[in-house]
Design a protein around this motif. Structure first.
Motif, PDB file in Angstrom:
ATOM      1  N   GLY A 104       0.807  -1.226   0.000  1.00 13.59           N
ATOM      2  CA  GLY A 104       0.000   0.000   0.000  1.00 13.59           C
ATOM      3  C   GLY A 104       0.835   1.268   0.000  1.00 13.59           C
ATOM      4  N   GLN A 105       2.155   1.114  -0.189  1.00 17.12           N
ATOM      5  CA  GLN A 105       2.994   2.313  -0.152  1.00 17.12           C
ATOM      6  C   GLN A 105       2.904   3.113  -1.447  1.00 17.12           C
ATOM      7  OE1 GLN A 105       6.944   0.777   0.895  1.00 17.12           O
ATOM      8  NE2 GLN A 105       6.513   1.352   3.006  1.00 17.12           N
ATOM      9  N   SER A 106       3.139   4.400  -1.319  1.00 17.95           N
ATOM     10  CA  SER A 106       3.248   5.256  -2.503  1.00 17.95           C
ATOM     11  C   SER A 106       4.712   5.249  -2.932  1.00 17.95           C
ATOM     12  CB  SER A 106       2.822   6.683  -2.176  1.00 17.95           C
ATOM     13  OG  SER A 106       1.431   6.728  -2.016  1.00 17.95           O
ATOM     14  N   VAL A 107       4.952   5.054  -4.238  1.00 16.73           N
ATOM     15  CA  VAL A 107       6.342   4.932  -4.684  1.00 16.73           C
ATOM     16  C   VAL A 107       6.607   5.744  -5.939  1.00 16.73           C
ATOM     17  CG1 VAL A 107       6.573   2.574  -3.761  1.00 16.73           C
ATOM     18  CG2 VAL A 107       5.925   2.869  -6.134  1.00 16.73           C
ATOM     19  N   PHE A 108       7.877   6.143  -6.076  1.00 13.28           N
ATOM     20  CA  PHE A 108       8.358   6.719  -7.335  1.00 13.28           C
ATOM     21  C   PHE A 108       9.363   5.722  -7.901  1.00 13.28           C
ATOM     22  CE2 PHE A 108      11.813   9.467  -9.309  1.00 13.28           C
ATOM     23  CZ  PHE A 108      11.171   9.557 -10.538  1.00 13.28           C
TER      24      PHE A 108
END
Ligand SMILES: Nc1ncnc2c1ncn2[C@@H]1O[C@H](COP(=O)(O)OP(=O)(O)OP(=O)(O)O)[C@@H](O)[C@H]1O
Length: 485
Positions: A47-51
């Motif tokens: 569920g993490q936000s990533v680049f």
């Protein structure tokens, strides 16, 4: 002689060996993910936000396709927004442009005005409220100001206490490639990573390092040097070796920095064949406001071709059989009397193409390009998925993988352009350049500075964690908000 060769082409089409090019859905290739790619998949599934960043050809786009599947399983199909910074980028991952998803037009005006626009547009407001994951590809072409404004809109519409109003954001791109298109002055801090909300937006930022597109170590080293804007004597010698002084082989696609050169070369080559030219007009459907966005898709308004024309597919049709966006070939004839397609060509014909990498002659039927408003198709364009391919613009080729290119760099401008052009090719044998001078190789110092922040973790993978201080700060805000409820 000409009629004989055409008869052969038609006969081969009639023969059972030849299969119609029109296919239902492109199949997806299965990859053995590397450890660094697996780390990204792990983060996303938590569920993490990533680049996701990395050089050209490190598999960002194919990884993103896998992530999209994963996100749809987690959040449900209709709650995942798949977007790209440009029409071409959006098409590559079967999504919509970020601008059309956001419902803020060109994003002009201050954030308050944009919020009013979204709140006043029922569909856009619903989209922002419904979405649980937002995917953005080719972020290098989005500017910082727009990125900040979208974060503000998301927060305001959904939940002011959370970054992006609690949406899981997955962003991909390489800032060493093309910068924002409308950027007038890159020294003013317009790269998306300079957005105020950038670092806070992601739990973790990854830089992929394994290059798949090229296997030749010499070419990989050359491209890495160009990416950083620092070539050495060996690189210069290699560039000298691939420099062509004579007129290039006409069968090799030519890339130009400027569109006027592209049009000129294609037009001249088409006319010089002296054959009858057929015109295919795109058929657009939908409300005017959405139809306008069809101008951004890669399918042409008007395709002009004749026998002998060099063409390129501009859509992925069947990757397993190498019918992919970027596959080149030659028009060898036309299938006549096809009444069902009279809407795009009044001559009732379809082109027959011999592709360079696939034996046989293939009829190319029209395809559809769709503008999505969330889950709803609001406009569509029907056109033959071909474009003239003697020449292409470097902006059009970002994201492509090709066997051979000739690029004329004499009018190259801006940051990342030489890198994008040269990094499309798989091997040194396929690379031919002209008009090169070392000053054309430019990497923005701010971009280089940005990538210096990525550090190796215990597994040797490059990443950038959200710093502990800002994490603590954002948690506090959430806590306060929770108490107030
Ligand atoms: N794990 C993998 N194993 C084998 N091949 C891979 C893997 N990941 C990607 N590839 C291949 O690498 C090539 C480049 O992939 P892709 O286009 O996704 O790169 P990219 O990083 O998005 O490039 P660009 O920045 O130029 O758009 C493709 O041919 C793809 O099939």
């Amino acid at each position: 002689m000409k009629s004989i060769s055409f008869s052969i082409a038609t006969y081969r089409y009639m023969s059972t060996k030849t299969v119609n090019l029109k296919v239902k859905l492109p199949g997806r290739k299965r990859f053995k993910w590397t450890d660094e790619q697996k780390q990204v998949l792990d983060s996303v599934s938590k569920g993490q936000s990533v680049f996701i960043s990395g050089s050209a050809g490190t598999g960002k786009t194919v990884l993103l396709e896998q992530i999209i599947k994963q996100l749809k399983k987690i959040h449900g199909r209709s709650r995942v927004a798949v977007t790209g910074s440009t029409g071409v980028a959006a098409c590559a991952i079967r999504g919509q442009t970020l601008h059309s998803f956001a419902g803020v037009g060109l994003g002009e005006g201050d954030s308050r005005i944009l919020i009013d626009t979204v709140v006043g547009d029922r569909c856009a407001y619903r989209r922002w409220n419904k979405v649980r994951a937002l995917v953005i590809d080719e972020i290098s072409m989005i500017d910082a100001n727009f990125f900040d404004k979208l974060e503000f809109v998301a927060k305001s519409v959904r939940d002011e206490s959370k970054m992006w109003g609690g949406i899981q954001v997955v962003v991909s791109g390489d800032f060493c490639q093309l910068p924002p298109v409308n950027s007038k002055c890159l020294d003013m801090g317009e790269y998306a990573f300079e957005a105020e909300c950038w670092d806070q937006s992601f739990d973790v930022q990854f830089e992929l390092t394994t290059v798949f597109r090229q296997a030749d170590a010499q070419l990989i080293k050359l491209l890495q040097s160009i990416r950083k804007g620092e070539i050495d004597q060996d690189d210069l010698q290699l560039l000298e070796k691939v420099s062509v002084r004579t007129e290039p082989d006409p069968s090799i696609p030519r890339f130009f920095p400027r569109n006027d050169d592209v049009c000129k070369v294609n037009r001249n080559r088409l006319e010089s064949l002296g054959k009858e030219i057929y015109v295919f007009l795109a058929l657009d459907e939908g409300a005017d406001k959405w139809k306008r966005q069809l101008k951004n898709v890669i399918a042409l308004d008007e395709l002009e071709i004749c026998i002998g024309a060099r063409v390129m597919l501009n859509k992925n049709l069947d990757p397993r059989r190498k019918f992919v966006n970027g596959a080149t070939g030659t028009v060898v004839g036309f299938k006549h009397n096809v009444p069902s397609f009279q809407d795009i060509c009044k001559c009732h014909i379809l082109p027959i193409v011999e592709f360079d990498s696939v034996p046989g002659h293939w009829i190319v039927e029209p395809e559809e390009w769709v503008v999505m408003n969330g889950e709803v198709a609001v406009a569509k364009r029907k056109q033959i998925p071909l474009m003239l391919a003697w020449a292409l613009s470097i902006h059009k080729c970002q994201g492509m993988t090709l066997d051979r290119i000739h690029t004329d760099l004499s009018r190259a401008f801006g940051y990342g352009m030489v890198y994008v052009a040269l990094s499309r090719v798989r091997s040194l044998d396929g690379l031919h350049i002209s008009g090169f001078c070392p000053s054309k190789i430019k990497a923005h110092p701010k971009v280089l500075q940005f990538y210096k922040r990525f550090k190796k973790d215990e597994d040797g993978n490059l990443r950038l964690e959200r710093d502990v201080a800002s994490k603590a700060c954002s948690k506090e805000v959430i806590l306060l908000d929770y108490k107030s409820i």
